[in-house]
Design a protein around this motif. Structure first.
Motif, PDB file in Angstrom:
ATOM      1  N   LEU A 296       2.637  -7.355   4.619  1.00 17.48           N
ATOM      2  CA  LEU A 296       2.105  -6.083   4.124  1.00 17.48           C
ATOM      3  C   LEU A 296       3.166  -5.007   4.273  1.00 17.48           C
ATOM      4  CD1 LEU A 296      -0.308  -4.188   3.294  1.00 17.48           C
ATOM      5  CD2 LEU A 296      -0.862  -4.017   5.728  1.00 17.48           C
ATOM      6  N   LEU A 297       3.473  -4.346   3.161  1.00 21.80           N
ATOM      7  CA  LEU A 297       4.402  -3.209   3.218  1.00 21.80           C
ATOM      8  C   LEU A 297       3.598  -1.930   2.985  1.00 21.80           C
ATOM      9  CD1 LEU A 297       7.183  -1.766   3.202  1.00 21.80           C
ATOM     10  CD2 LEU A 297       7.384  -2.368   0.779  1.00 21.80           C
ATOM     11  N   ILE A 298       3.714  -1.007   3.948  1.00 20.76           N
ATOM     12  CA  ILE A 298       3.048   0.292   3.809  1.00 20.76           C
ATOM     13  C   ILE A 298       4.120   1.344   3.592  1.00 20.76           C
ATOM     14  CG2 ILE A 298       1.534   1.989   4.909  1.00 20.76           C
ATOM     15  CD1 ILE A 298       0.503  -0.293   6.716  1.00 20.76           C
ATOM     16  N   VAL A 299       4.003   2.078   2.503  1.00 22.26           N
ATOM     17  CA  VAL A 299       4.965   3.138   2.210  1.00 22.26           C
ATOM     18  C   VAL A 299       4.243   4.464   2.337  1.00 22.26           C
ATOM     19  CG1 VAL A 299       6.523   4.115   0.479  1.00 22.26           C
ATOM     20  CG2 VAL A 299       6.205   1.637   0.608  1.00 22.26           C
ATOM     21  N   GLU A 300       4.788   5.345   3.168  1.00 24.43           N
ATOM     22  CA  GLU A 300       4.167   6.667   3.326  1.00 24.43           C
ATOM     23  C   GLU A 300       5.079   7.714   2.719  1.00 24.43           C
ATOM     24  OE1 GLU A 300       2.827   7.724   7.337  1.00 24.43           O
ATOM     25  OE2 GLU A 300       3.045   9.826   6.807  1.00 24.43           O
ATOM     26  N   SER A 301       4.547   8.485   1.766  1.00 23.66           N
ATOM     27  CA  SER A 301       5.365   9.485   1.088  1.00 23.66           C
ATOM     28  C   SER A 301       5.559  10.692   1.991  1.00 23.66           C
ATOM     29  CB  SER A 301       4.711   9.901  -0.226  1.00 23.66           C
ATOM     30  OG  SER A 301       3.721  10.867   0.022  1.00 23.66           O
ATOM     31  N   ALA A 302       6.469  11.578   1.573  1.00 24.61           N
ATOM     32  CA  ALA A 302       6.799  12.747   2.388  1.00 24.61           C
ATOM     33  C   ALA A 302       5.643  13.740   2.392  1.00 24.61           C
ATOM     34  CB  ALA A 302       8.052  13.419   1.860  1.00 24.61           C
ATOM     35  N   GLY A 303       4.889  13.765   1.328  1.00 19.30           N
ATOM     36  CA  GLY A 303       3.758  14.691   1.251  1.00 19.30           C
ATOM     37  C   GLY A 303       4.197  16.124   1.130  1.00 19.30           C
ATOM     38  N   LEU A 304       5.214  16.373   0.328  1.00 13.75           N
ATOM     39  CA  LEU A 304       5.624  17.775   0.167  1.00 13.75           C
ATOM     40  C   LEU A 304       5.238  18.277  -1.210  1.00 13.75           C
ATOM     41  CD1 LEU A 304       8.845  17.610   2.217  1.00 13.75           C
ATOM     42  CD2 LEU A 304       6.782  18.874   2.740  1.00 13.75           C
ATOM     43  N   CYS A 305       6.166  18.151  -2.140  1.00 12.20           N
ATOM     44  CA  CYS A 305       5.854  18.565  -3.494  1.00 12.20           C
ATOM     45  C   CYS A 305       4.748  17.648  -3.995  1.00 12.20           C
ATOM     46  CB  CYS A 305       7.092  18.441  -4.349  1.00 12.20           C
ATOM     47  SG  CYS A 305       6.778  18.059  -6.046  1.00 12.20           S
ATOM     48  N   LEU A 306       3.740  18.223  -4.602  1.00 10.27           N
ATOM     49  CA  LEU A 306       2.595  17.415  -4.994  1.00 10.27           C
ATOM     50  C   LEU A 306       2.587  17.155  -6.494  1.00 10.27           C
ATOM     51  CD1 LEU A 306       0.092  19.229  -2.673  1.00 10.27           C
ATOM     52  CD2 LEU A 306       1.288  17.093  -2.269  1.00 10.27           C
ATOM     53  N   ARG A 307       3.778  17.216  -7.065  1.00 11.26           N
ATOM     54  CA  ARG A 307       3.874  17.088  -8.502  1.00 11.26           C
ATOM     55  C   ARG A 307       3.884  15.627  -8.943  1.00 11.26           C
ATOM     56  NH1 ARG A 307       3.624  16.054 -12.600  1.00 11.26           N
ATOM     57  NH2 ARG A 307       4.425  16.871 -14.562  1.00 11.26           N
ATOM     58  N   CYS A 308       4.468  14.771  -8.136  1.00  6.29           N
ATOM     59  CA  CYS A 308       4.629  13.373  -8.537  1.00  6.29           C
ATOM     60  C   CYS A 308       3.522  12.507  -7.983  1.00  6.29           C
ATOM     61  CB  CYS A 308       5.936  12.817  -8.001  1.00  6.29           C
ATOM     62  SG  CYS A 308       7.367  13.586  -8.714  1.00  6.29           S
TER      63      CYS A 308
ATOM     64  N   VAL B 266       0.865  -1.182   0.000  1.00  8.01           N
ATOM     65  CA  VAL B 266       0.000   0.000   0.000  1.00  8.01           C
ATOM     66  C   VAL B 266       0.895   1.224   0.000  1.00  8.01           C
ATOM     67  CG1 VAL B 266      -1.764   1.311   1.249  1.00  8.01           C
ATOM     68  CG2 VAL B 266      -1.819  -1.186   1.303  1.00  8.01           C
ATOM     69  N   VAL B 267       0.714   2.099  -0.988  1.00  6.34           N
ATOM     70  CA  VAL B 267       1.477   3.347  -1.034  1.00  6.34           C
ATOM     71  C   VAL B 267       0.519   4.485  -0.682  1.00  6.34           C
ATOM     72  CG1 VAL B 267       2.827   4.919  -2.471  1.00  6.34           C
ATOM     73  CG2 VAL B 267       3.033   2.446  -2.797  1.00  6.34           C
ATOM     74  N   ILE B 268       0.889   5.230   0.360  1.00  2.76           N
ATOM     75  CA  ILE B 268       0.022   6.312   0.834  1.00  2.76           C
ATOM     76  C   ILE B 268       0.670   7.657   0.544  1.00  2.76           C
ATOM     77  CG2 ILE B 268      -1.095   7.321   2.877  1.00  2.76           C
ATOM     78  CD1 ILE B 268      -1.178   4.537   4.097  1.00  2.76           C
ATOM     79  N   ALA B 269      -0.061   8.507  -0.165  1.00  2.44           N
ATOM     80  CA  ALA B 269       0.475   9.826  -0.513  1.00  2.44           C
ATOM     81  C   ALA B 269      -0.536  10.888  -0.122  1.00  2.44           C
ATOM     82  CB  ALA B 269       0.757   9.899  -2.007  1.00  2.44           C
ATOM     83  N   GLY B 270      -0.095  12.138  -0.183  1.00  2.00           N
ATOM     84  CA  GLY B 270      -1.003  13.241   0.144  1.00  2.00           C
ATOM     85  C   GLY B 270      -0.236  14.357   0.814  1.00  2.00           C
ATOM     86  N   PRO B 271      -0.842  15.541   0.841  1.00  2.00           N
ATOM     87  CA  PRO B 271      -0.154  16.712   1.392  1.00  2.00           C
ATOM     88  C   PRO B 271       0.125  16.587   2.891  1.00  2.00           C
ATOM     89  CG  PRO B 271      -2.442  17.218   0.826  1.00  2.00           C
ATOM     90  CD  PRO B 271      -2.170  15.843   0.335  1.00  2.00           C
TER      91      PRO B 271
END
Lengths: 236, 259
Positions: free
Chosen positions: A87-99, A4-9
């Motif tokens: 289960l691998l959970i990856v949480e993004s930095a949530g900074l630049c919202l371009r990618c 599960v890849v979790i992204a967001g501001p």
């Protein structure tokens, strides 16, 4: 292993959502968690302390955090698999919202807060339009009408996205998300690729460069007036 | 058609099972939920709004017409039979009133363009200071915001079940709203601290420590008490409007209102 890849501001509630997912699955799965951030992150320490799961973090420093994520994700999958994670959970930095950090396998989840601004879904582009699931958080802070206006905006960006609303602190209405995680197929770690094109071209070669203006940079550059990345600039 | 809504018990704040078998609410019924702050009133109507299926922290379950609601009914605003007016007195969406209502009408699949103007006009009957269509919703006052959201719930939400969370706190014309909603033939559920609203409803759910503690039904003396309170409330309202309008209370006013 599921992914599960979790992204967001920032402050959308990514970690709070992660905490609910971990709470739900910790007794039936070995969970590994990777946090990618730029300067400082405590999520890995907190989750390890609270639930005793496998955690890792990476600071991207000068590098674009989503690019750093791309660089390290292969290692992270190996690390999680070696440790027997289900289960691998990856949480993004949530900074630049371009990618968009989502992959061709597993689930991509965008976390958006009800109060993050009505135009956020449109502005964020691929982070919303390439996600499988959108989780709208902090719904206790806004009116039902405003929640529905937000949902409508997201649907207009991505008609097929699976939408769910929650107060992640309490974990309301996340059963559908848990079901989707349960039903998601095991990933093949050898064949993971990004769903979208990352605009990484500028990041790697700009590291350490403080100068402003395209003449000071190399590779694919952009002028204020003029097309993007029409040519490669190799310096004088 | 909504004929009935049934609430099945969940757990209180200490994790103990609620002590009722089920609560059945029928179309056209008016209900109030009362109890001290923090007793779980808002959590109960939130469960109804989300059509909870043991997936909220109270673990309650809600059925409509004896059926578990489908995902489509739960998650698609256009299909949702419930509107809720929350305690929020703030909108964060950077949109004009007209744009906000237009997007919401789209979400609820309402194509009648007249509804936008009607909603603003209706909102303006609840509030002192008028809302204009090009006012941004972010700068509306607390009372204006709630007036707009109530009008939106009635005309754009247009659902057979209305949930109202502490409507009395908004500084709006409460009696107008209550009369309008009473006449609409809908199932109306009020969370309230207001004795007038509580006594005007047929059914009263009493909350404590996150659980339903008791259910009472309006009796004869309560109907009479409500009538007296309404009269008192109207007088208080008259004084309030005089003061709001910057006037002083005169002997004439006193003899007319408190003779």
């Amino acid at each position: 292993m599921k992914l599960v890849v979790i992204a967001g501001p920032p402050s959308a509630g990514k970690t709070t959502l992660t905490r609910q997912i971990v709470k739900r699955f910790k007794d039936e799965m070995i969970i590994a968690f990777l946090k990618i951030d730029v300067v400082k992150a405590y999520e890995d320490i907190e989750l390890k302390k609270e639930f005793g799961i496998l955690t890792k973090k990476i600071y991207s420093g000068d590098l674009c955090p989503d690019h750093a994520g791309v660089m390290v994700l292969g290692d992270a999958v190996e690390w999680a698999e070696e440790n027997g994670a289900d289960l691998l959970i990856v949480e993004s930095a949530g900074l630049c919202l371009r990618c968009s950090p989502y992959l061709n396998q597993g689930l991509g989840v965008i976390v958006l807060s009800s109060i993050s601004g009505i135009h956020a879904p449109e502005k964020m582009g691929a982070m919303v339009s390439l996600a499988d699931i959108a989780v709208i958080t902090k719904i206790d802070l806004v009116s039902q009408a405003e929640r529905e206006v937000m949902i409508q905006k997201i649907k207009e960006v991505h008609t097929k996205i699976i939408l769910m609303e929650t107060n992640a602190l309490q974990g309301n209405s996340l059963h559908r998300l848990y079901k989707l995680i349960q039903d998601s197929p095991e990933i093949d770690g050898k064949n993971l690729i990004l769903k979208g094109n990352p605009p990484l071209g500028t990041c790697t070669i700009c590291i350490g460069r403080k100068e402003i203006g395209w003449r000071h940079h190399f590779g694919v550059v952009q002028k204020l007036d003029g097309p993007v990345a029409e040519y490669l600039y190799r310096g004088e | 058609m909504i004929r009935e809504l049934i609430i099945y018990p969940g757990v209180d704040k200490s994790g103990f099972r609620e002590r009722f078998t089920y609560i059945k609410l029928k179309a056209g019924e008016t209900v109030s939920i009362v109890g001290p702050t923090g007793s779980g009133k808002t959590a109960l109507i939130t469960d109804i709004e989300l059509l909870a299926q043991e997936d909220t922290y109270t673990k309650r379950r809600i059925t409509i017409n004896g059926q578990v609601p489908s995902d489509e009914i739960r998650y698609n605003p256009a299909m949702k039979p419930i509107v809720m007016i929350t305690q929020n007195t703030k909108c964060f969406a950077d949109l004009t009133t007209e744009e906000f209502l237009r997007i919401h009408a789209r979400a609820r699949k309402i194509s009648d363009h007249g509804v936008i103007k009607d909603t603003i006009d209706l909102a303006n009957t609840f509030t002192g200071e008028k809302i204009k269509k090009d006012t941004r919703v972010t700068v509306l006052s607390g009372g204006q915001t709630r007036s707009l959201l109530i009008a939106d719930a009635i005309l754009i939400g247009a659902a057979p079940i209305i949930l109202l969370d502490e409507i009395e706190n908004a500084g709006i014309f409460k009696q107008e709203v209550v009369r309008l909603i009473h006449n609409a033939g809908k199932m109306v559920i009020f969370v309230t601290h207001d004795p007038v609203i509580a006594l005007l409803t047929k059914t009263r759910i009493i909350m404590e420590n996150g659980a339903v503690k008791n259910i009472l039904y309006q009796n004869e003396p309560e109907i009479r008490a409500a009538r007296n309170l309404l009269e008192l409330d109207r007088k208080i309202g008259n004084v309030r409007e005089e003061l709001r309008a910057g006037k002083a209370i005169t002997f004439d006013f006193l003899s007319v209102n408190f003779a």
